[in-house]
Design an enzyme around this catalytic site. Structure first.
Site, PDB file in Angstrom:
ATOM      1  CE1 TYR A  54      -3.695   2.557   0.988  1.00  0.00           C
ATOM      2  CE2 TYR A  54      -2.028   3.393   2.512  1.00  0.00           C
ATOM      3  CZ  TYR A  54      -3.228   3.557   1.843  1.00  0.00           C
ATOM      4  OH  TYR A  54      -3.972   4.692   2.038  1.00  0.00           O
ATOM      5  N   GLY A  61      -5.783   5.528   0.059  1.00  0.00           N
ATOM      6  CA  GLY A  61      -7.133   5.907   0.419  1.00  0.00           C
ATOM      7  C   GLY A  61      -8.175   5.149  -0.361  1.00  0.00           C
ATOM      8  CG  ASN A 196      -0.451   7.015   7.147  1.00  0.00           C
ATOM      9  OD1 ASN A 196      -0.275   5.833   6.937  1.00  0.00           O
ATOM     10  ND2 ASN A 196      -1.598   7.460   7.586  1.00  0.00           N
ATOM     11  NE  ARG A 303     -16.262  20.032  54.939  1.00  0.00           N
ATOM     12  CZ  ARG A 303     -17.397  19.349  54.775  1.00  0.00           C
ATOM     13  NH1 ARG A 303     -17.406  18.032  54.872  1.00  0.00           N
ATOM     14  NH2 ARG A 303     -18.529  19.982  54.539  1.00  0.00           N
TER      15      ARG A 303
END
Length: 541
Positions: A54, A61, A196, A303
């Site tokens: 890829y 994409g 990326n 408190r």
């Protein structure tokens, strides 16, 4: 000295923040450079072997099913960084831009991203020459990382887009030319490696976290000063009280405040109040009635301070670890691991860790905003302030309004901050034809936490102003040795107010101080304050 990133050492948030804000030079050690080169060499082998990877031999994409020949690699990578550079809005400030660039270099230096060493060197040269790409702040999904924000850095590295250099806004190529840096030439995977990842959200997150941590540390001193200004009771902070509830943050908050008030003449002891109330009870003539509404317990905003700040402190510990883990991560896809000789497709770019951490930071800061807002109300309401004049207006009340108007700001900012704290990490929207079908919005979360941080500082600034005003009314000579330096620092910004003035510039100045590195100088306790005097409570009147 600069920051040398070493493969065998964890980079800290403080190192990056210091390098970003102080313009420290950055370099990598030899081991890091070797691993970067080995990762690239392994990817070159995969390409020559015809592997389908890829972003290397395919498009990206929604076009991940399209093959791209190696000879078109430069065109694809340049098209990628131009196509995703769609952010809008104002440009990020220079410190944040440097932090983002450094964070990206830290990730790439791990040598799992297959960037060419010479192109990583260009990133280092840009940082060290102070070439700062213009990054529009809005538009990142935070999944495939911060594609848009990081694309503007990548575009400047190839001589495109715009950058700030030595006070000028220049074309990216001109900025490189003036600095003597040759533009990068991208090969397969490199545009993807540059954009990326989660460095955008990490850069904003780490600077925001560092400032938030300092502010919360200082807020312990502000709390002690408010306790003094409201004539609060010290006993609920005693370490024995908190030994029965084993939350680390709560115990630490109580410990700091208790020790910090050890020599205060304004904070009170419960046994003294008990004696006064017992005398009233036994006085038949008054039947216990008194104009002084003295009570045996303080309101929750005094408190319960350790129980409120404790979870904030514990959350900050987790948030800091999460950001630092992400900083030291390989956060892109695919990864090319030279030590195992393989490439892996993965989802390391997903920003959910930072998105959730920033939501937690927003919640923590808004919790403190709520606390500060309630204390402001107690300072200004005569019926709840243990004897202070209404609106802290001692001179000419009615003709003057005192600090009445400041509460308008704190109420407005508190309401706005609460609305901003709706979690962003669950607001996923699908994009890219359902390819990116669940996203983090981590970059948005980091930006929003930064806005909430300043809002919190505004409300604390007014609480601090009220506390100093109250201390002067009661007698500032009674302040503890821990709170006095902070009181004196505020008094260099704004004097005791015996007349009505416009507070805006003073509040901005106090807020800037609260968010500065200087604020850290007022938060600690001296080493000789570690022990608890056995008669500590008896010292308070």
């Amino acid at each position: 000295m600069g920051l040398t990133i070493r493969l065998d050492e964890r980079v800290t948030l403080g190192q990056v923040a210091e390098a970003a804000c102080d313009r420290r030079p950055i370099d990598l050690d030899e081991q890091s450079w070797r691993r970067v080169a080995d990762s690239r060499a392994l990817l070159d082998k995969f390409v020559s072997d015809g592997r389908i990877i890829y972003g290397v031999t395919t498009s990206v994409g929604g076009f991940a099913d399209r093959f791209v020949p190696a000879e078109d690699a430069q065109q694809l990578q340049e098209n990628l960084i131009r196509a995703v550079a769609t952010n809008v809005g104002a440009y990020l400030d220079e410190d944040t831009t440097r932090a983002i660039m450094i964070a990206r270099v830290v990730s790439l230096s791990l040598g799992n991203s297959a960037i060419q060493p010479e192109n990583l060197q260009i990133y280092l040269a840009m940082i060290n020459a102070d070439i700062l790409p213009c990054i529009p702040e809005k538009g990142s999904l935070g999944t495939s990382g911060d594609l848009g924000p990081l694309a503007y850095i990548a575009m400047v590295s190839i001589g495109q887009w715009k950058a700030r250099y030595r006070g000028e806004l220049l074309d990216g190529g001109e900025a490189l030319r003036r600095a003597g840096i040759s533009p990068a030439r991208l090969s397969y995977k490199e545009g993807l490696a540059m954009i990326n990842g989660t460095a955008g959200m990490v850069g904003i997150a780490l600077l925001t976290y560092q400032s938030a941590r300092r502010l919360i540390e200082l807020y312990h001193v502000v709390s002690a000063l408010s306790i003094e200004g409201l004539a609060g009771i010290v006993d609920p902070f005693h370490p024995q009280v908190h030994s029965v509830k084993p939350h680390r943050g709560q115990a630490r908050a109580a410990d700091l405040i208790y020790r910090g008030l050890r020599d205060s003449g304004l904070a009170r002891a419960e046994r003294d109040i008990e004696a006064i109330l017992a005398a009233r009870r036994d006085d038949d003539s008054t039947n216990g009635a008194s104009a002084d509404k003295m009570a045996i317990e303080d309101a929750y905003s005094i408190r319960c301070t350790p129980q409120i700040l404790g979870p904030v402190i514990d959350s900050l510990d987790w948030i800091g670890t999460t950001i630092e883990n992400e900083l030291n991560s390989t956060s892109d896809n695919p990864i090319v691991l030279p030590d195992v000789g393989e490439a892996f497709h993965n989802g390391h770019f997903h920003g959910q860790y930072i998105a959730m951490a920033m939501d937690h930071l927003s919640i923590a800061l808004t919790t403190v905003t709520n606390l500060a807002n309630r204390r402001v109300d107690r300072f200004l309401d005569q019926s709840n302030s243990n004897g202070l004049p209404p609106f802290l207006c001692r001179e000419n009340p009615g003709l003057r309004l005192g600090l009445m108007g400041g509460q308008f700001m704190t109420a407005s900012v508190t309401a706005e901050t609460r609305a901003l704290t709706v979690p962003i990490s669950i607001q996923s929207l699908t994009t890219t034809a359902d390819f990116q079908d669940i996203v983090s919005f981590g970059f948005v979360g980091a930006r929003r936490a930064r806005e909430i941080l300043r809002n919190t500082a505004y409300v604390i600034a007014f609480e601090l102003l009220c506390a100093c005003q109250a201390a002067d009314i009661r007698g500032a000579d009674g302040l503890s040795s821990w709170t006095r330096p902070l009181y004196e620092r505020v008094r260099r910004i704004v004097p005791y107010l015996d007349r009505d003035i416009t507070l805006t510039d003073h509040l901005e100045a106090i807020t800037d101080f609260l968010l500065s590195s200087e604020a850290g100088d007022f938060a600690g306790l001296a080493d000789d304050e570690e022990e608890y005097p056995n008669d500590l409570v008896d010292q308070h009147v």
